[in-house]
Design an enzyme around this catalytic site. Structure first.
Site, PDB file in Angstrom:
ATOM      1  N   HIS A 117       0.815  -1.225   0.000  1.00 38.41           N
ATOM      2  CA  HIS A 117       0.000   0.000   0.000  1.00 38.41           C
ATOM      3  C   HIS A 117       0.849   1.277   0.000  1.00 38.41           C
ATOM      4  O   HIS A 117       0.310   2.369  -0.193  1.00 38.41           O
ATOM      5  CB  HIS A 117      -0.947   0.023   1.199  1.00 38.41           C
ATOM      6  CG  HIS A 117      -1.926  -1.108   1.218  1.00 38.41           C
ATOM      7  ND1 HIS A 117      -2.724  -1.415   0.133  1.00 38.41           N
ATOM      8  CD2 HIS A 117      -2.228  -2.032   2.170  1.00 38.41           C
ATOM      9  CE1 HIS A 117      -3.480  -2.462   0.425  1.00 38.41           C
ATOM     10  NE2 HIS A 117      -3.190  -2.860   1.667  1.00 38.41           N
TER      11      HIS A 117
HETATM   12 ZN   LIG Z   1      -3.797  -7.562   2.990  1.00 39.38          ZN
END
Ligand SMILES: [Zn+2]
Length: 298
Positions: A117
């Site tokens: 992320h």
């Molecule tokens: Zn994950």
């Protein structure tokens, strides 16, 4: 069967008591692997220049000097202390080392990593530095590889990795994830597969068997970086899919078998896996690691 395992004791760093990020799972994974026949390799910290190759240099500097703005720390989901900064750099060094070992021997695994992320502008969702992207960019810069494929089977989309390599033809990104899970706003990977809630073993493995060989054949990577998150498991606290223990084992076997059959080395990272019982989560990761090592040795 012997396989290369990258680990550093500082992969575990303290978090506030009761924090939901399962930091203890990394130690638990290593305890479960104690009897396994692996060559242990200790990584070095990724130098700032490696991090700056994929992240905003101001963000990198703020993490390293401890001045990261509170709102960015909130987006990451835990306080970015010196120990967390050190851990995050070591994990980047670890994924790069696992990749280098995989290029030499066909398969290696980092005992952490998969921080998918973290994007160009900074961290998010428990991810400070994107070890997959740092390793990929460094391997390309070194000339160790010419083309790479990131296979991200964590239940959450690999949005940071996709954003970092948007417009970089040498890196293809593949993410297969729960459509309704974090992040709400998805990035655009080279290939995304959005799965409905409750997708189970048979459907999942059929889709994977359709997608992965075609991607490898189309992109012809010199290396696959694999994010082997176990959060597609039915009992995962943050997942929305319904894979069983056996489904995850077959998934990991399939990734390594498919790549190795085409002569492509695989460097794996652990990725996500969430639940109250750290040992259960660690066992899920370890079953996958051993399935991959067995497939690589076949
Ligand atoms: Zn994950």
């Amino acid at each position: 069967m012997t396989f290369a395992l990258v680990h550093h004791s500082d992969y575990t760093a303290p978090l506030p008591p009761g924090h939901s990020f399962p930091m203890d799972k990394y130690g638990a994974v290593m305890r479960l692997l104690e009897g396994a026949n692996c060559d242990l390799h200790v990584p070095e910290s990724a130098p700032p220049a490696w991090l700056e190759a994929v992240h905003d240099p101001d963000y990198v500097a703020a993490v390293l000097d401890g001045s990261l703005a509170p709102e960015i720390q909130r987006r990451i989901g835990f306080p970015v202390t010196d120990r967390i900064a050190r851990r995050s750099r070591l994990v980047c060094g670890g994924t790069h080392l696992a990749a280098t070992l995989a290029l030499a021997s066909g398969f290696a695994v980092n005992s952490a990593g998969g921080s998918h992320h973290a994007g160009p502008g900074g961290g998010a969702g428990y991810c400070v530095f994107n070890d997959l992207a740092v390793a990929a960019a460094r391997l390309l810069a070194e000339g160790a590889v010419h083309r790479l494929l990131v296979v991200d089977l964590d239940v959450h989309q690999g949005d940071g990795t996709a954003a970092i390599f948007a417009g970089e033809p040498r890196v293809a990104t593949f993410s297969m994830h729960a459509a309704k899970n974090f992040p709400v706003r998805k990035a655009v990977s080279t290939r995304d597969v959005d799965l409905p809630d409750g997708t189970g073993d048979v459907e999942y493995l059929c889709i994977l068997a359709d997608e992965l060989p075609a991607l490898i054949d189309a992109h012809r990577p010199d290396l696959v970086l694999y994010q082997a998150g176990v959060d597609p498991h039915a009992d995962d606290r943050l997942g929305r899919l319904a894979l069983s223990d056996e489904g995850l084992r077959l998934r990991d076997d399939h990734v390594v078998t498919t790549c190795r059959a085409r002569g492509v080395p695989v460097a794996a990272t652990l990725g996500g896996g969430y639940g109250r019982d750290v040992r259960v989560i660690a066992e899920r990761h370890v079953r996958g690691v051993l399935a991959m090592a067995e497939a690589a040795a076949r």
